[in-house]
Design a protein around this motif. Sequence first.
Motif, PDB file in Angstrom:
ATOM      1  N   THR A  61       0.835  -1.210   0.000  1.00 11.00           N
ATOM      2  CA  THR A  61       0.000   0.000   0.000  1.00 11.00           C
ATOM      3  C   THR A  61       0.863   1.250   0.000  1.00 11.00           C
ATOM      4  OG1 THR A  61      -1.731  -1.185   1.206  1.00 11.00           O
ATOM      5  CG2 THR A  61      -1.808   1.228   1.239  1.00 11.00           C
ATOM      6  N   CYS A  62       1.901   1.232   0.845  1.00 14.49           N
ATOM      7  CA  CYS A  62       2.811   2.395   0.877  1.00 14.49           C
ATOM      8  C   CYS A  62       3.486   2.622  -0.471  1.00 14.49           C
ATOM      9  CB  CYS A  62       3.861   2.202   1.962  1.00 14.49           C
ATOM     10  SG  CYS A  62       3.181   2.246   3.637  1.00 14.49           S
ATOM     11  N   LEU A  63       3.900   1.515  -1.102  1.00 13.12           N
ATOM     12  CA  LEU A  63       4.546   1.636  -2.402  1.00 13.12           C
ATOM     13  C   LEU A  63       3.587   2.221  -3.432  1.00 13.12           C
ATOM     14  CD1 LEU A  63       6.991   1.122  -4.202  1.00 13.12           C
ATOM     15  CD2 LEU A  63       6.151  -1.225  -4.558  1.00 13.12           C
ATOM     16  N   LEU A  64       2.323   1.766  -3.366  1.00  7.59           N
ATOM     17  CA  LEU A  64       1.328   2.275  -4.310  1.00  7.59           C
ATOM     18  C   LEU A  64       1.110   3.778  -4.119  1.00  7.59           C
ATOM     19  CD1 LEU A  64      -0.737   1.741  -6.533  1.00  7.59           C
ATOM     20  CD2 LEU A  64      -2.390   1.121  -4.742  1.00  7.59           C
TER      21      LEU A  64
ATOM     22  N   ALA B  17       3.198   5.863  -2.823  1.00  4.61           N
ATOM     23  CA  ALA B  17       4.396   6.587  -3.296  1.00  4.61           C
ATOM     24  C   ALA B  17       4.395   6.758  -4.815  1.00  4.61           C
ATOM     25  CB  ALA B  17       5.650   5.853  -2.839  1.00  4.61           C
ATOM     26  N   LEU B  18       4.007   5.710  -5.522  1.00  2.92           N
ATOM     27  CA  LEU B  18       3.954   5.788  -6.986  1.00  2.92           C
ATOM     28  C   LEU B  18       2.915   6.808  -7.439  1.00  2.92           C
ATOM     29  CD1 LEU B  18       4.295   2.003  -7.918  1.00  2.92           C
ATOM     30  CD2 LEU B  18       5.997   3.812  -8.220  1.00  2.92           C
ATOM     31  N   ILE B  19       1.761   6.817  -6.726  1.00  4.30           N
ATOM     32  CA  ILE B  19       0.715   7.781  -7.095  1.00  4.30           C
ATOM     33  C   ILE B  19       1.220   9.213  -6.896  1.00  4.30           C
ATOM     34  CG2 ILE B  19      -1.566   8.649  -6.457  1.00  4.30           C
ATOM     35  CD1 ILE B  19      -2.347   5.738  -5.851  1.00  4.30           C
TER      36      ILE B  19
ATOM     37  N   LEU C  38       4.321  10.207  -6.896  1.00  7.62           N
ATOM     38  CA  LEU C  38       5.346  10.496  -7.892  1.00  7.62           C
ATOM     39  C   LEU C  38       4.724  10.846  -9.244  1.00  7.62           C
ATOM     40  CD1 LEU C  38       8.339  10.630  -8.631  1.00  7.62           C
ATOM     41  CD2 LEU C  38       8.258   8.163  -9.083  1.00  7.62           C
ATOM     42  N   ALA C  39       3.683  10.068  -9.619  1.00  8.51           N
ATOM     43  CA  ALA C  39       3.011  10.342 -10.898  1.00  8.51           C
ATOM     44  C   ALA C  39       2.348  11.718 -10.884  1.00  8.51           C
ATOM     45  CB  ALA C  39       1.985   9.245 -11.184  1.00  8.51           C
ATOM     46  N   THR C  40       1.733  12.016  -9.705  1.00  6.49           N
ATOM     47  CA  THR C  40       1.099  13.342  -9.595  1.00  6.49           C
ATOM     48  C   THR C  40       2.119  14.453  -9.699  1.00  6.49           C
ATOM     49  OG1 THR C  40      -0.609  12.371  -8.157  1.00  6.49           O
ATOM     50  CG2 THR C  40      -0.348  14.787  -8.129  1.00  6.49           C
TER      51      THR C  40
END
Length: 635
Positions: free
Chosen positions: A14-17, A19-21, A23-25
Amino acid sequence: MTVSGPARRGVGATCLLLALIMLATLLALLMVQHRQARHQEAARAAFEDDAVRVTSVWTYRAPVCDRYGAPLNVTTDEYALAIQPSALRDIRNTRRQTLDLVEAEMARLAIDLWPRQAQIRRVPREDIEAHLMQASPMPLILWRDLDSETLQRWLLARRRYPSVELVRLPRRLYHLPDLAPLTRGRVYLTRRGSTPNDRDCDFPDLTMAGWLGAERWRDQDLAGQPGLERLFLDAVLFRQRALRSADPVIGRPVALTLDMNVQRWAQEAMEGLSGALVVMSSDGDLLALADAEGTAAPLSLSDPHERWQGLLRDRRQSDLCRCLADATAPGSTIKPMVALAALQAGVITPETRLRCTGAFHYGADAAIRCNSLVGHGEIDLYRALGSSCNVYFLELAARLGREPLEAMLRSVGLAQLPGEGFGPGSPTASPLDGPASRGVIDSPEWKRANYRARVDQVWRPIDTGFMAIGQANTRMTPLQAAVMANAVATGRRVRPRLYLDEPHWAVPLTVSPAARAAVMQGLREVVHHPRGTGRYARVEGMTLAGKTGTAQVGSPRAPRNDVWMIVMYPGYADEVRLVIAAMAHDQSSGGRDLGERLGHLAQRLQEWETWNDERRRQWPDGVNAGSVAGLAPGP
């Protein structure tokens, strides 16, 4: 509480997800910001391109100089007061409000500068409005050619007028303005472009352009290259600030071959006559080109523009220098060429004697009379030239034929421009070709091209006779007369030179030295024989050769004469150094009307030859050639 292994793995995912969100934002925000920045930069660049205009900055026009390098036509500063409307207006003002502000500021300044003439000095409202309607960032010129007293008043009052500035404008000044005005030429002020970069210039500044004479013929050399200035304007094209500029490039001086002392004497020799006089050295340098205006006031480069325009309208040419373009029938001045052609063809010898009975007959119905009603009797070539016997040269033409005579006339430059006919390897054209006239050599081809009636197109023996005595359709300019006389004396046709940066060029004639010497002996008799037609040009202690001519150029109802005289000094073949050729309209006789004038001029030229360079640099009327005193303002 203890978290099991699978639960820990789920939290990590969940934390990784998240973080990716995030970063994408962040990347999306950065991309949007970058795109906005690019758009803003493009919009700013578009705005600046639309708000930036390029103006030209006038440059000093190079001088026209005499043969010694002393300036004749020079550019100097003229001080003027100009108002910058952008310094007065508010961005919220309408154009009419700006007009009122400019007019009020100008009226206040006029009162400070000319308390008693303020109303007279005011610039018309229409001129101010026209300037504003042009949407030009250039300042509006209020008053030009300010004197020292006005400038002092301006210096005291300038702090109260931040919108008004003192500007420099170009002004052409002319030294000795009455000498060679049509040769030196004039300029006019224009805002036209004059450099290859002018297509990128939105608002050209005032610049000088050649209008007449050398100012026009060598305009590209003299003009130089104006500078460029980039201005930042507001939405209604009022000047805000200057961004950067390119310095102007001064033009290249042009040195004429004219000598101002010789030019003065030449013009004095033609005083009261209407015509032209050329003084040329044997190598082709034009020392004087004098145009005479008859009883009219002599032309001057300081004359009003209107007089020059009227003169050009009267002459029906855009640029007429009589020495180069006034072609008229040569009369008897052409007879030395007939003699050379006959001697070269072996038709006669110098001692061949022919009888003159007062007229030469072409059949029973046509005859050409001699200048002696009773005839000259039996005479040789020397006496025929000295007395200008028509019958002698009509007989030569009848024996010689038209073709050899035409070839001889063409070999000395008649019916050609000054730069034509010099063969391969010669300069392609002469700067004098533009304003010069070709003249005419009468021929069957010319008659067919210029006459409609078939009977007038026929070439008859009497036409060859008229050709041999310089009448009918043959035409010659004073410059061509000088070149022709020099060819007889030196055995070569020179290319006349008006600018010192031109090369000397000449081609030899196919005439024997013995034939030229015989003709020159006859031309000395013109001046020195008691009955010579040019005896009025005789000067004690000088040996001159010459030839007179009188051409009937009017109609039977309105007869009139154009007269000629040519003088060569010294009067011996291959020794001639100076040639004078003069033509005058509406006179009676070349010898009587021009002889004494040209003899006096030759005497002055003899003295001039003894001067050293320092003395020749001294201009007429005691003016030092190195000074700028006595300059006359141009238009």
